[in-house]
Design a protein around this motif. Structure first.
Motif, PDB file in Angstrom:
ATOM      1  N   LEU A 124       0.802  -1.221   0.000  1.00 50.23           N
ATOM      2  CA  LEU A 124       0.000   0.000   0.000  1.00 50.23           C
ATOM      3  C   LEU A 124       0.838   1.277   0.000  1.00 50.23           C
ATOM      4  CD1 LEU A 124      -2.783  -1.106   2.475  1.00 50.23           C
ATOM      5  CD2 LEU A 124      -2.987  -0.775   0.005  1.00 50.23           C
ATOM      6  N   ALA A 125       2.069   1.192   0.452  1.00 54.40           N
ATOM      7  CA  ALA A 125       2.920   2.392   0.528  1.00 54.40           C
ATOM      8  C   ALA A 125       3.011   3.048  -0.844  1.00 54.40           C
ATOM      9  CB  ALA A 125       4.311   2.026   1.036  1.00 54.40           C
ATOM     10  N   GLY A 126       2.639   4.333  -0.899  1.00 56.09           N
ATOM     11  CA  GLY A 126       2.705   5.096  -2.142  1.00 56.09           C
ATOM     12  C   GLY A 126       1.478   4.955  -3.024  1.00 56.09           C
ATOM     13  N   GLN A 127       0.557   4.036  -2.703  1.00 53.66           N
ATOM     14  CA  GLN A 127      -0.669   3.863  -3.488  1.00 53.66           C
ATOM     15  C   GLN A 127      -1.691   4.933  -3.111  1.00 53.66           C
ATOM     16  OE1 GLN A 127      -1.337   1.549  -5.890  1.00 53.66           O
ATOM     17  NE2 GLN A 127       0.731   0.736  -5.675  1.00 53.66           N
ATOM     18  N   GLN A 128      -2.585   5.226  -4.029  1.00 54.28           N
ATOM     19  CA  GLN A 128      -3.717   6.111  -3.737  1.00 54.28           C
ATOM     20  C   GLN A 128      -4.757   5.307  -2.962  1.00 54.28           C
ATOM     21  OE1 GLN A 128      -1.982   9.172  -4.806  1.00 54.28           O
ATOM     22  NE2 GLN A 128      -4.131   9.600  -4.620  1.00 54.28           N
ATOM     23  N   THR A 129      -5.528   5.967  -2.115  1.00 57.41           N
ATOM     24  CA  THR A 129      -6.538   5.262  -1.319  1.00 57.41           C
ATOM     25  C   THR A 129      -7.676   4.720  -2.176  1.00 57.41           C
ATOM     26  OG1 THR A 129      -7.562   7.397  -0.830  1.00 57.41           O
ATOM     27  CG2 THR A 129      -6.078   6.481   0.837  1.00 57.41           C
ATOM     28  N   ASN A 130      -7.775   5.168  -3.418  1.00 52.12           N
ATOM     29  CA  ASN A 130      -8.840   4.622  -4.261  1.00 52.12           C
ATOM     30  C   ASN A 130      -8.604   3.147  -4.594  1.00 52.12           C
ATOM     31  OD1 ASN A 130      -6.841   4.763  -6.217  1.00 52.12           O
ATOM     32  ND2 ASN A 130      -7.883   6.324  -7.438  1.00 52.12           N
ATOM     33  N   ILE A 131      -7.468   2.604  -4.169  1.00 52.89           N
ATOM     34  CA  ILE A 131      -7.216   1.170  -4.321  1.00 52.89           C
ATOM     35  C   ILE A 131      -8.277   0.364  -3.565  1.00 52.89           C
ATOM     36  CG2 ILE A 131      -5.657   0.921  -2.331  1.00 52.89           C
ATOM     37  CD1 ILE A 131      -3.929  -0.943  -4.090  1.00 52.89           C
ATOM     38  N   PHE A 132      -8.907   0.971  -2.540  1.00 56.12           N
ATOM     39  CA  PHE A 132      -9.915   0.290  -1.738  1.00 56.12           C
ATOM     40  C   PHE A 132     -11.320   0.398  -2.340  1.00 56.12           C
ATOM     41  CE2 PHE A 132      -6.860   1.957   1.564  1.00 56.12           C
ATOM     42  CZ  PHE A 132      -6.199   0.759   1.756  1.00 56.12           C
ATOM     43  N   GLN A 133     -11.519   1.296  -3.293  1.00 55.04           N
ATOM     44  CA  GLN A 133     -12.864   1.546  -3.821  1.00 55.04           C
ATOM     45  C   GLN A 133     -13.410   0.329  -4.564  1.00 55.04           C
ATOM     46  OE1 GLN A 133     -12.968   5.170  -6.117  1.00 55.04           O
ATOM     47  NE2 GLN A 133     -12.312   6.413  -4.382  1.00 55.04           N
ATOM     48  N   SER A 134     -14.706   0.086  -4.316  1.00 57.40           N
ATOM     49  CA  SER A 134     -15.371  -1.065  -4.933  1.00 57.40           C
ATOM     50  C   SER A 134     -16.013  -0.702  -6.264  1.00 57.40           C
ATOM     51  CB  SER A 134     -16.449  -1.601  -3.990  1.00 57.40           C
ATOM     52  OG  SER A 134     -17.483  -0.625  -3.837  1.00 57.40           O
ATOM     53  N   GLY A 135     -16.283   0.582  -6.449  1.00 52.70           N
ATOM     54  CA  GLY A 135     -17.012   0.996  -7.645  1.00 52.70           C
ATOM     55  C   GLY A 135     -18.508   1.090  -7.396  1.00 52.70           C
ATOM     56  N   TYR A 136     -18.955   0.682  -6.199  1.00 50.02           N
ATOM     57  CA  TYR A 136     -20.382   0.707  -5.882  1.00 50.02           C
ATOM     58  C   TYR A 136     -20.789   1.915  -5.035  1.00 50.02           C
ATOM     59  CZ  TYR A 136     -20.438  -4.053  -7.662  1.00 50.02           C
ATOM     60  OH  TYR A 136     -20.331  -5.152  -8.465  1.00 50.02           O
ATOM     61  N   THR A 137     -19.833   2.607  -4.464  1.00 45.86           N
ATOM     62  CA  THR A 137     -20.154   3.790  -3.655  1.00 45.86           C
ATOM     63  C   THR A 137     -20.352   4.969  -4.606  1.00 45.86           C
ATOM     64  OG1 THR A 137     -18.814   2.954  -1.819  1.00 45.86           O
ATOM     65  CG2 THR A 137     -19.350   5.294  -1.786  1.00 45.86           C
ATOM     66  N   ASP A 138     -21.432   5.720  -4.378  1.00 45.64           N
ATOM     67  CA  ASP A 138     -21.762   6.872  -5.221  1.00 45.64           C
ATOM     68  C   ASP A 138     -20.612   7.886  -5.207  1.00 45.64           C
ATOM     69  OD1 ASP A 138     -22.897   9.059  -6.495  1.00 45.64           O
ATOM     70  OD2 ASP A 138     -24.781   8.968  -5.382  1.00 45.64           O
ATOM     71  N   GLN A 139     -20.220   8.378  -6.370  1.00 47.14           N
ATOM     72  CA  GLN A 139     -19.126   9.356  -6.489  1.00 47.14           C
ATOM     73  C   GLN A 139     -19.419  10.642  -5.717  1.00 47.14           C
ATOM     74  OE1 GLN A 139     -15.964   9.032  -7.763  1.00 47.14           O
ATOM     75  NE2 GLN A 139     -16.616   6.895  -7.785  1.00 47.14           N
ATOM     76  N   ALA A 140     -20.699  10.977  -5.528  1.00 48.36           N
ATOM     77  CA  ALA A 140     -21.061  12.172  -4.761  1.00 48.36           C
ATOM     78  C   ALA A 140     -20.569  12.058  -3.319  1.00 48.36           C
ATOM     79  CB  ALA A 140     -22.573  12.385  -4.797  1.00 48.36           C
ATOM     80  N   ILE A 141     -20.540  10.846  -2.788  1.00 43.78           N
ATOM     81  CA  ILE A 141     -20.035  10.641  -1.422  1.00 43.78           C
ATOM     82  C   ILE A 141     -18.546  10.956  -1.369  1.00 43.78           C
ATOM     83  CG2 ILE A 141     -19.582   8.902   0.362  1.00 43.78           C
ATOM     84  CD1 ILE A 141     -22.281   7.651  -0.363  1.00 43.78           C
ATOM     85  N   TYR A 142     -17.781  10.508  -2.372  1.00 40.03           N
ATOM     86  CA  TYR A 142     -16.342  10.802  -2.405  1.00 40.03           C
ATOM     87  C   TYR A 142     -16.088  12.301  -2.580  1.00 40.03           C
ATOM     88  CZ  TYR A 142     -15.414   5.818  -2.598  1.00 40.03           C
ATOM     89  OH  TYR A 142     -15.345   4.477  -2.299  1.00 40.03           O
ATOM     90  N   GLN A 143     -16.925  12.965  -3.383  1.00 33.76           N
ATOM     91  CA  GLN A 143     -16.775  14.421  -3.553  1.00 33.76           C
ATOM     92  C   GLN A 143     -17.034  15.142  -2.238  1.00 33.76           C
ATOM     93  OE1 GLN A 143     -19.456  15.176  -6.803  1.00 33.76           O
ATOM     94  NE2 GLN A 143     -17.932  14.636  -8.365  1.00 33.76           N
ATOM     95  N   GLU A 144     -18.088  14.726  -1.526  1.00 29.01           N
ATOM     96  CA  GLU A 144     -18.407  15.310  -0.218  1.00 29.01           C
ATOM     97  C   GLU A 144     -17.264  15.066   0.771  1.00 29.01           C
ATOM     98  OE1 GLU A 144     -21.029  13.715   3.452  1.00 29.01           O
ATOM     99  OE2 GLU A 144     -22.109  13.825   1.542  1.00 29.01           O
ATOM    100  N   LEU A 145     -16.737  13.833   0.764  1.00 22.51           N
ATOM    101  CA  LEU A 145     -15.631  13.451   1.635  1.00 22.51           C
ATOM    102  C   LEU A 145     -14.424  14.361   1.392  1.00 22.51           C
ATOM    103  CD1 LEU A 145     -14.351   9.801   2.012  1.00 22.51           C
ATOM    104  CD2 LEU A 145     -12.783  11.648   1.584  1.00 22.51           C
ATOM    105  N   TRP A 146     -13.985  14.470   0.125  1.00 23.03           N
ATOM    106  CA  TRP A 146     -12.797  15.267  -0.192  1.00 23.03           C
ATOM    107  C   TRP A 146     -13.014  16.752   0.074  1.00 23.03           C
ATOM    108  CZ3 TRP A 146      -7.979  14.033  -0.377  1.00 23.03           C
ATOM    109  CH2 TRP A 146      -7.631  12.706  -0.599  1.00 23.03           C
ATOM    110  N   GLN A 147     -14.214  17.248  -0.176  1.00 21.07           N
ATOM    111  CA  GLN A 147     -14.482  18.660   0.114  1.00 21.07           C
ATOM    112  C   GLN A 147     -14.355  18.920   1.614  1.00 21.07           C
ATOM    113  OE1 GLN A 147     -18.115  20.279  -1.436  1.00 21.07           O
ATOM    114  NE2 GLN A 147     -17.863  22.202  -0.339  1.00 21.07           N
ATOM    115  N   ALA A 148     -14.935  18.042   2.415  1.00 21.14           N
ATOM    116  CA  ALA A 148     -14.890  18.231   3.870  1.00 21.14           C
ATOM    117  C   ALA A 148     -13.458  18.188   4.396  1.00 21.14           C
ATOM    118  CB  ALA A 148     -15.737  17.166   4.573  1.00 21.14           C
ATOM    119  N   ILE A 149     -12.704  17.149   4.047  1.00 17.87           N
ATOM    120  CA  ILE A 149     -11.359  17.019   4.636  1.00 17.87           C
ATOM    121  C   ILE A 149     -10.401  18.064   4.087  1.00 17.87           C
ATOM    122  CG2 ILE A 149     -11.684  14.602   5.260  1.00 17.87           C
ATOM    123  CD1 ILE A 149      -9.928  13.809   2.877  1.00 17.87           C
ATOM    124  N   SER A 150     -10.578  18.488   2.801  1.00 20.28           N
ATOM    125  CA  SER A 150      -9.678  19.529   2.301  1.00 20.28           C
ATOM    126  C   SER A 150      -9.979  20.893   2.910  1.00 20.28           C
ATOM    127  CB  SER A 150      -9.652  19.637   0.788  1.00 20.28           C
ATOM    128  OG  SER A 150     -10.719  19.094   0.163  1.00 20.28           O
TER     129      SER A 150
END
Length: 195
Positions: A124-150
């Motif tokens: 996992l070292a150096g990998q992006q966290t999207n390595i864990f994504q299943s493809g089933y989670t709505d992209q809007a959730i990831y956008q909300e996630l990144w907006q909040a933490i940034s």
């Protein structure tokens, strides 16, 4: 010639007697200034337990140099111990923990995350966290996630992720920003648990 030689020796010794106190003063002044700068740096470390005494500040020089180095060694040992305790707590946490840089590149995972995902830390070292994504989670959730933490906020939610073997896994996730001393986001830390 002998008289001239004696006069030269006398002038040399007179010059040395005159210059020695000046050289000693300049050396002491330079060392004191350096020691005072070290004391100021120690005070900036945030260790509220140690305050230089008034006597220490007045006599900062060769005599207090040993005390200063002894105190620095104590501070380093104390900080090393704290780092060791915190490192052990994170590594042994029952929650899966992943630490990334601001772009989501993995820099650390604990053993619980290895167990949850099936990936080894080295993979996992150096990998992006999207390595864990299943493809089933709505992209809007990831956008909300990144907006909040940034924006420096904590994000909490549930994600349907994929393990190394391809198995799907619902995870309760909390992601928090880590701030540098200057207030910039330096890393993110995510805690996960299988639900």
């Amino acid at each position: 010639k002998v008289l001239l030689g004696l006069a030269s020796v006398a002038i040399f010794f007179a010059t040395m007697i005159f210059l020695f106190p000046i050289a000693l003063f300049l050396t002491r002044h330079t060392v004191s200034r350096s020691i005072n700068a070290l004391v100021a740096d120690i005070e900036e470390t945030g260790d509220k337990d140690w305050q230089p005494s008034e006597e220490f500040q007045k006599t900062a020089g060769f005599s207090s140099l040993g005390k200063l180095f002894k105190r620095l060694a104590e501070l380093i040992r104390h900080r090393d111990h704290l780092v060791q305790v915190l490192s052990t707590a994170v590594q042994q946490s029952p929650l899966a923990i992943v630490i990334t840089d601001p772009q989501g590149q993995v820099s650390y995972v604990n053993s619980a995350l290895e167990e949850l995902t099936g990936y080894k830390a080295e993979e996992l070292a150096g990998q992006q966290t999207n390595i864990f994504q299943s493809g089933y989670t709505d992209q809007a959730i990831y956008q909300e996630l990144w907006q909040a933490i940034s924006e420096g906020k904590i994000w909490k939610g549930e994600l349907l992720n994929r393990t190394k073997t391809g198995a799907l896994s619902w995870e309760a996730v909390v992601i928090s920003p880590i701030f540098s001393p200057s207030g910039e986001i330096s890393n993110y830390v995510a805690t996960k648990r299988d639900i």
